[in-house]
Each structure stands twice: as structure tokens, then as C-alpha cells.
Design a protein around this motif. Sequence first.
Motif, PDB file in Angstrom:
ATOM      1  N   GLN A 198      32.024  21.280  71.103  1.00  0.00           N
ATOM      2  CA  GLN A 198      31.528  22.523  70.525  1.00  0.00           C
ATOM      3  C   GLN A 198      32.428  22.919  69.359  1.00  0.00           C
ATOM      4  OE1 GLN A 198      31.729  25.863  73.187  1.00  0.00           O
ATOM      5  NE2 GLN A 198      33.511  25.036  74.222  1.00  0.00           N
ATOM      6  N   LYS A 199      31.918  23.820  68.533  1.00  0.00           N
ATOM      7  CA  LYS A 199      32.681  24.230  67.359  1.00  0.00           C
ATOM      8  C   LYS A 199      33.716  25.277  67.757  1.00  0.00           C
ATOM      9  CE  LYS A 199      32.352  25.402  62.567  1.00  0.00           C
ATOM     10  NZ  LYS A 199      31.526  25.338  61.396  1.00  0.00           N
ATOM     11  N   VAL A 200      34.980  24.851  67.755  1.00  0.00           N
ATOM     12  CA  VAL A 200      36.077  25.773  68.048  1.00  0.00           C
ATOM     13  C   VAL A 200      36.981  25.945  66.824  1.00  0.00           C
ATOM     14  CG1 VAL A 200      36.122  25.351  70.528  1.00  0.00           C
ATOM     15  CG2 VAL A 200      37.526  23.944  69.022  1.00  0.00           C
ATOM     16  N   SER A 201      36.793  25.071  65.841  1.00  0.00           N
ATOM     17  CA  SER A 201      37.619  25.117  64.640  1.00  0.00           C
ATOM     18  C   SER A 201      36.720  25.059  63.404  1.00  0.00           C
ATOM     19  CB  SER A 201      38.595  23.943  64.636  1.00  0.00           C
ATOM     20  OG  SER A 201      39.498  24.034  63.568  1.00  0.00           O
ATOM     21  N   ILE A 202      37.050  25.845  62.404  1.00  0.00           N
ATOM     22  CA  ILE A 202      36.267  25.859  61.177  1.00  0.00           C
ATOM     23  C   ILE A 202      36.462  24.539  60.427  1.00  0.00           C
ATOM     24  CG2 ILE A 202      38.107  26.940  59.812  1.00  0.00           C
ATOM     25  CD1 ILE A 202      35.896  28.492  58.344  1.00  0.00           C
ATOM     26  N   THR A 203      35.391  24.069  59.790  1.00  0.00           N
ATOM     27  CA  THR A 203      35.477  22.846  58.994  1.00  0.00           C
ATOM     28  C   THR A 203      35.048  23.162  57.571  1.00  0.00           C
ATOM     29  OG1 THR A 203      33.239  22.189  59.624  1.00  0.00           O
ATOM     30  CG2 THR A 203      35.040  21.327  60.966  1.00  0.00           C
ATOM     31  N   SER A 204      35.726  22.515  56.627  1.00  0.00           N
ATOM     32  CA  SER A 204      35.438  22.748  55.223  1.00  0.00           C
ATOM     33  C   SER A 204      35.998  21.599  54.408  1.00  0.00           C
ATOM     34  CB  SER A 204      36.095  24.061  54.773  1.00  0.00           C
ATOM     35  OG  SER A 204      36.023  24.199  53.373  1.00  0.00           O
TER      36      SER A 204
ATOM     37  N   VAL B 256      41.492  15.034  56.336  1.00  0.00           N
ATOM     38  CA  VAL B 256      41.096  13.822  57.061  1.00  0.00           C
ATOM     39  C   VAL B 256      40.164  14.167  58.215  1.00  0.00           C
ATOM     40  CG1 VAL B 256      43.040  12.359  56.402  1.00  0.00           C
ATOM     41  CG2 VAL B 256      43.226  13.799  58.435  1.00  0.00           C
ATOM     42  N   SER B 257      39.687  15.402  58.247  1.00  0.00           N
ATOM     43  CA  SER B 257      38.718  15.893  59.240  1.00  0.00           C
ATOM     44  C   SER B 257      39.309  16.048  60.637  1.00  0.00           C
ATOM     45  CB  SER B 257      37.475  14.999  59.268  1.00  0.00           C
ATOM     46  OG  SER B 257      36.794  15.068  58.043  1.00  0.00           O
ATOM     47  N   LYS B 258      40.509  16.573  60.706  1.00  0.00           N
ATOM     48  CA  LYS B 258      41.131  16.839  62.004  1.00  0.00           C
ATOM     49  C   LYS B 258      40.351  17.899  62.774  1.00  0.00           C
ATOM     50  CE  LYS B 258      44.980  17.863  60.008  1.00  0.00           C
ATOM     51  NZ  LYS B 258      44.539  17.576  58.642  1.00  0.00           N
ATOM     52  N   SER B 259      39.936  18.954  62.100  1.00  0.00           N
ATOM     53  CA  SER B 259      39.187  20.027  62.771  1.00  0.00           C
ATOM     54  C   SER B 259      37.821  19.537  63.235  1.00  0.00           C
ATOM     55  CB  SER B 259      39.025  21.223  61.834  1.00  0.00           C
ATOM     56  OG  SER B 259      40.279  21.772  61.527  1.00  0.00           O
ATOM     57  N   ARG B 260      37.172  18.733  62.420  1.00  0.00           N
ATOM     58  CA  ARG B 260      35.879  18.166  62.814  1.00  0.00           C
ATOM     59  C   ARG B 260      36.061  17.275  64.048  1.00  0.00           C
ATOM     60  NH1 ARG B 260      31.569  18.322  59.712  1.00  0.00           N
ATOM     61  NH2 ARG B 260      32.797  18.522  57.808  1.00  0.00           N
ATOM     62  N   LEU B 261      37.169  16.527  64.091  1.00  0.00           N
ATOM     63  CA  LEU B 261      37.467  15.690  65.253  1.00  0.00           C
ATOM     64  C   LEU B 261      37.677  16.549  66.494  1.00  0.00           C
ATOM     65  CD1 LEU B 261      38.097  12.949  66.561  1.00  0.00           C
ATOM     66  CD2 LEU B 261      40.463  13.240  65.781  1.00  0.00           C
ATOM     67  N   LEU B 262      38.429  17.635  66.367  1.00  0.00           N
ATOM     68  CA  LEU B 262      38.625  18.544  67.504  1.00  0.00           C
ATOM     69  C   LEU B 262      37.281  19.027  68.033  1.00  0.00           C
ATOM     70  CD1 LEU B 262      40.320  20.353  69.407  1.00  0.00           C
ATOM     71  CD2 LEU B 262      40.285  22.070  67.583  1.00  0.00           C
ATOM     72  N   ASN B 263      36.402  19.464  67.137  1.00  0.00           N
ATOM     73  CA  ASN B 263      35.088  19.946  67.557  1.00  0.00           C
ATOM     74  C   ASN B 263      34.313  18.858  68.285  1.00  0.00           C
ATOM     75  OD1 ASN B 263      35.660  22.421  66.374  1.00  0.00           O
ATOM     76  ND2 ASN B 263      34.570  21.956  64.488  1.00  0.00           N
ATOM     77  N   ALA B 264      34.381  17.623  67.788  1.00  0.00           N
ATOM     78  CA  ALA B 264      33.674  16.510  68.431  1.00  0.00           C
ATOM     79  C   ALA B 264      34.274  16.205  69.808  1.00  0.00           C
ATOM     80  CB  ALA B 264      33.727  15.269  67.540  1.00  0.00           C
ATOM     81  N   LEU B 265      35.587  16.269  69.926  1.00  0.00           N
ATOM     82  CA  LEU B 265      36.247  15.958  71.194  1.00  0.00           C
ATOM     83  C   LEU B 265      35.928  16.968  72.285  1.00  0.00           C
ATOM     84  CD1 LEU B 265      39.743  14.827  69.890  1.00  0.00           C
ATOM     85  CD2 LEU B 265      38.040  13.392  71.035  1.00  0.00           C
TER      86      LEU B 265
END
Length: 181
Positions: free
Chosen positions: A52-58, A40-49
Motif C-alpha cells: 500500500q502507499k505509505v510513502s510519497i513518490t515523485s 532510485v525509487s526507494k519510496s516506490r519500493l517501500l510501497n510495493a513491499l
Amino acid sequence: MNMPSPPGQDTMGPVAINADAGPEQTRRCGLVAILGRPNVSKSRLLNALVGQKVSITSNKAQTTRHRITGIRSEGDSQFVFVDTPGFQLHHLAPLNRTLNRTVQGVLADVDAVLFVVEAGRFGLDDAKVLALLPADKPVLLVANKLDNVQTRSALAPWLKGMQERHDFAQFVPLSARKASD
């Protein structure tokens, strides 16, 4: 992103900057879990919040295997976001059971929860995760992947149905991928 506490509820306690700090010099800090089923794009949400990119997304499920922390400061407030693995309902192999324990452990430690679902969709897997949410902590519903919704007017009845499922402190429809949504 401004994340206010629900009316009458202070979710973040004051933390003094130093021993001589008076009430006017306090900062507020809160721990916020990002929770949902896989993909559900939790990592992408973390990066947006955090900006910067702190979590890998895939697109591959179970990319996040440990709790990942990102920090965002806004004025005198600091939000510590904890990205969790997607709660696994199927394929209960030892790895998935370990990931599920990680998710449950995070819930005990946080001040608030961002429950992430795909906008316009709520399935059995989401319902199982919803059942894990603590009743004593504010939960914000994050309807992610708004960019995939064909007709935005269909979201109003869906959001009403979601409010009937749980007393969410706030609804946040967005797209973590597109800042314009």
C-alpha cells in the motif's frame, strides 16, 4: 516477499508474543533499511513491499525527508522497512547534511539493508553510498527499474561486477513500478 537470512546468519531475533509463550509461539521481527542515492525509487519500493502507499513518490529528488516506516507480515515473521532519504553527495546545503545524518543514523539501528541501485547502472554517487554500508549486517542488492533495461542479458556481467564490489547476501533484480518484473 520472502527475505531469507543468509546461510548461517540469523538477522531477526525471536520476540515472544506474551510472557507465557513457549518457543513454538515466537514471532520473528527485523528492521530493514532501504538505502540508495536519490531517485532510485526507494519510496516506490517501500510501497510495493508493504502492499500500500505509505510513502510519497515523485520524480523530484529529495521527496523523502524523514525516515518512513512500513510493515509487512509474512506468517510468523514481520519486516519493518525504513525508507530513507537519498544520500546526497552534491549540494551540501544544511537540509542535505541533515538528510544524510538521517540515513547514517538509520544504519546503526537496522538488522539488514536493501541497497537500491538502478539496474545496469553504478556511478560514483552509488559507490559513495556503498561505502556507508555496514560490514556486520547482511546487505541485499536491489537492482531496481528493471523495466528500463533494454537487454536483460547485459545484467549478468553487471551483477558479477557488483558482487566484486561488495559481498551482497543476495541480488534482487526487480521493478518496483511493475509487479510483472
